[in-house]
Enzyme design. Structure first.
Site, short mmCIF file in Angstrom:
data_model
loop_
_atom_site.label_atom_id
_atom_site.label_comp_id
_atom_site.label_asym_id
_atom_site.label_seq_id
_atom_site.Cartn_x
_atom_site.Cartn_y
_atom_site.Cartn_z
N ARG A 152 0.86 -1.19 0.00
CA ARG A 152 0.00 0.00 0.00
C ARG A 152 0.90 1.23 0.00
NH1 ARG A 152 -4.99 -2.13 1.67
NH2 ARG A 152 -6.15 -1.32 -0.06
N GLN A 179 0.31 2.39 -6.06
CA GLN A 179 -1.11 2.76 -6.06
C GLN A 179 -1.84 2.37 -7.35
OE1 GLN A 179 -1.25 6.82 -4.81
NE2 GLN A 179 -2.73 6.38 -3.22
N ASP A 233 -3.00 -1.29 -7.37
CA ASP A 233 -3.64 -1.76 -6.15
C ASP A 233 -5.07 -2.26 -6.44
OD1 ASP A 233 -4.70 -2.15 -3.66
OD2 ASP A 233 -4.11 -0.20 -2.86
N SER A 249 -7.74 -2.00 -3.63
CA SER A 249 -8.41 -0.69 -3.53
C SER A 249 -9.46 -0.54 -4.63
CB SER A 249 -7.40 0.45 -3.63
OG SER A 249 -6.70 0.56 -2.43
N TYR A 270 -2.86 -0.88 7.70
CA TYR A 270 -3.99 -1.74 8.04
C TYR A 270 -4.27 -1.69 9.54
CZ TYR A 270 -3.76 -4.01 3.47
OH TYR A 270 -3.78 -4.27 2.13
N1 LIG Z 1 -1.52 3.27 -1.65
C1 LIG Z 1 -1.88 3.56 -0.42
O1 LIG Z 1 -1.21 4.29 0.26
C2 LIG Z 1 -3.13 2.94 0.12
C3 LIG Z 1 -3.96 2.24 -0.72
C4 LIG Z 1 -5.11 1.66 -0.20
C5 LIG Z 1 -5.41 1.78 1.14
N2 LIG Z 1 -4.59 2.48 1.94
C6 LIG Z 1 -4.89 2.62 3.37
O2 LIG Z 1 -4.84 1.33 3.96
C7 LIG Z 1 -5.76 1.28 5.02
C8 LIG Z 1 -6.62 0.04 4.94
O3 LIG Z 1 -7.38 0.04 3.76
P1 LIG Z 1 -8.45 -1.07 3.40
O4 LIG Z 1 -9.73 -0.45 3.07
O5 LIG Z 1 -7.90 -1.99 2.38
O6 LIG Z 1 -8.59 -1.85 4.77
P2 LIG Z 1 -9.33 -3.16 5.15
O7 LIG Z 1 -10.27 -3.57 4.07
O8 LIG Z 1 -8.30 -4.12 5.61
O9 LIG Z 1 -10.18 -2.72 6.45
C9 LIG Z 1 -11.30 -1.91 6.39
C10 LIG Z 1 -11.37 -0.95 7.55
O10 LIG Z 1 -11.85 -1.61 8.72
C11 LIG Z 1 -11.27 -0.99 9.83
N3 LIG Z 1 -11.38 -1.84 11.02
C12 LIG Z 1 -10.78 -3.02 11.28
N4 LIG Z 1 -11.17 -3.48 12.49
C13 LIG Z 1 -12.04 -2.58 13.01
C14 LIG Z 1 -12.77 -2.50 14.24
N5 LIG Z 1 -12.67 -3.44 15.17
N6 LIG Z 1 -13.55 -1.44 14.42
C15 LIG Z 1 -13.64 -0.47 13.47
N7 LIG Z 1 -12.99 -0.48 12.32
C16 LIG Z 1 -12.17 -1.53 12.08
C17 LIG Z 1 -9.86 -0.74 9.36
O11 LIG Z 1 -9.23 0.25 10.16
C18 LIG Z 1 -10.06 -0.30 7.93
O12 LIG Z 1 -10.20 1.10 7.83
C19 LIG Z 1 -6.51 2.57 4.99
O13 LIG Z 1 -5.82 3.44 5.87
C20 LIG Z 1 -6.29 3.07 3.60
O14 LIG Z 1 -6.43 4.48 3.49
C21 LIG Z 1 -3.44 3.06 1.47
#
Ligand SMILES: NC(=O)c1ccc[n+]([C@@H]2O[C@H](COP(=O)([O-])OP(=O)(O)OC[C@H]3O[C@@H](n4cnc5c(N)ncnc54)[C@H](O)[C@@H]3O)[C@@H](O)[C@H]2O)c1
Length: 387
Positions: free
Chosen positions: A127, A132, A135, A138, A234
């Site tokens: 990530r 990006q 990904d 995403s 994550y």
């Molecule tokens: N290229 C990049 O920099 C990039 C790309 C994609 C995502 N991200 C970041 O990665 C992170 C994770 O993305 P994702 O959507 O794939 O995550 P994910 O699908 O693994 O998780 C979904 C969400 O559930 C939340 N979560 C987990 N347990 C929880 C709980 N007990 N209570 C409440 N919320 C809970 C997580 O914090 C996350 O925001 C995010 O911060 C996102 O912005 C960065």
């Protein structure tokens, strides 16, 4: 080099791994595409469009797997229903790219390894800003969050936006999103466009600003997660005491909502139960829950993966493979991700396994009959490989 694109065979999946629009870019890079006849039709990409862009249409699935590189959306592994049918087609040293569910079943990942394929799992893409454009998680999360709201709105007996009509005022639906990652944030944005009033919660404090920037109210709970976020961004798994306290505190927000969309997952772990049966009992009749974590155990205690059930007057949708429900754009985004990824693997018409590049190193799952990914080996408690 030949890229083979088989038709997706997970039941009901209408996506396709490459769309005609990316073929000129691939041709320029020296790739020839062999696509199984009819592979794109259900996503809105007929065979003729592939042929017009220079792809060869192949009727026989086994012949598609004769390619140097095979690109799928759901490979065996993530396709846990019918994916095994493809195992006999895998060839030693062939490159396989797609969703492989690397933290799913060790037996299955080992079966894939034993087939000798050089498999790249798109779930393992770092990530980072550099990765990006590749990904796929995403991309699918975005489509999934959007579609979840449409599914919820369609099942809900009320109108989403506030309406002022000659017949009086209609109050807006209240949508609560738990887990504001990529899918959750897209759900917030979509529900807001439909005119709902949004609140959302995530255990990562960084999510607050993102929720607010989309016009949602961030629900603050007086508990703090330990090391809420790992180095990859994550959420980290918490102990059961934390989840119990979360459930106690989330109850009010759930019961005040017409629609709850849960998208709280932890990579490689069972999803935490955040919405209990008691909370469901407290919701107004006709309310809707869309549990996007259903496939990984579910955020709602009484959701059933792959099914829509009505319990205590509440419709609970145990959504799985949701991105496949918007196949045109899901395929387009996926195809762009793969097209951006391929140049990292292939140089001068040859596989170039530059393990110094974290994009290659982190996504490489199996090679030469072994599971070679360090993270996956550690996850399954396999001994580390000597370089
Ligand atoms: N290229 C990049 O920099 C990039 C790309 C994609 C995502 N991200 C970041 O990665 C992170 C994770 O993305 P994702 O959507 O794939 O995550 P994910 O699908 O693994 O998780 C979904 C969400 O559930 C939340 N979560 C987990 N347990 C929880 C709980 N007990 N209570 C409440 N919320 C809970 C997580 O914090 C996350 O925001 C995010 O911060 C996102 O912005 C960065």
């Amino acid at each position: 080099m030949i890229i083979g694109v088989p038709k997706e065979i997970y039941p009901g999946d209408r996506r396709v791994a490459l769309v005609p629009a990316v073929l000129p870019t691939l041709a320029k890079a020296g790739f020839e595409v062999h696509i199984q006849s009819g592979a794109g039709i259900e996503a809105g990409y007929p065979d003729s469009q592939y042929a017009d862009k220079g792809a060869k249409l192949v009727a026989d699935r086994a012949a598609v797997f004769a390619a140097d590189i095979v690109v799928q959306v759901l490979c065996y592994g993530s396709n846990d229903l019918t994916g095994k049918e493809d195992l006999p087609f895998f060839r030693r040293d062939q490159v396989l790219i797609g969703f492989l569910r690397p933290f799913g079943s060790l037996d299955v990942v080992q079966e894939i390894a034993r087939a000798g394929v050089t498999a790249f799992s798109v779930e393992l893409m770092p990530r980072t800003t550099r990765a990006q454009s590749m990904d796929a998680l995403s991309s699918m999360g975005t489509v999934c969050g959007y579609k979840a709201v449409l599914v919820a709105a369609d099942s809900h007996p009320r109108i989403f936006p506030m309406l002022t009509t000659a017949a009086g005022t209609v109050t807006p639906a209240r949508v609560f999103v738990i887990g504001a990652g990529v899918a959750g944030l897209q759900a917030i944005a979509t529900a807001r466009r439909l005119g709902a009033v949004i609140s959302a919660y995530d255990l990562r404090p960084a999510a607050k600003e993102q929720v607010q920037s989309l016009g949602g109210r961030f629900v603050e709970l007086p508990i703090e997660a330990k090391d809420a976020q790992d180095a990859r961004g994550y959420a980290t798994a918490q102990d059961e005491g934390f989840y119990r306290r979360q459930r106690e505190l989330l109850g009010k927000a759930v019961q005040e909502s017409d629609v709850v969309i849960t998208a709280a997952v932890i990579p490689g772990k069972k999803s935490p139960v955040l919405v209990t049966e008691d909370m469901v009992k407290g919701m107004a009749p006709g309310s809707v829950i869309v549990d996007l974590a259903a496939e990984r155990g579910g955020n709602c205690e009484i959701s059933e993966a792959g099914k829509t059930v009505v319990k205590h007057g509440v419709t609970i949708i145990g959504a799985i493979n949701v991105a496949a429900g918007v196949p045109y754009h899901a395929s387009m985004m996926y195809a762009r991700n793969i097209t951006a990824f391929l140049p990292h693997l292939i140089k001068d018409q040859k596989l170039n396994l530059n393990l110094e590049d974290e994009i290659v190193r982190e996504t490489l799952l199996t090679r030469g009959g072994e599971i070679v990914n360090a993270r996956v080996r550690e996850f399954f408690s396999l001994p580390a490989l000597t370089p």
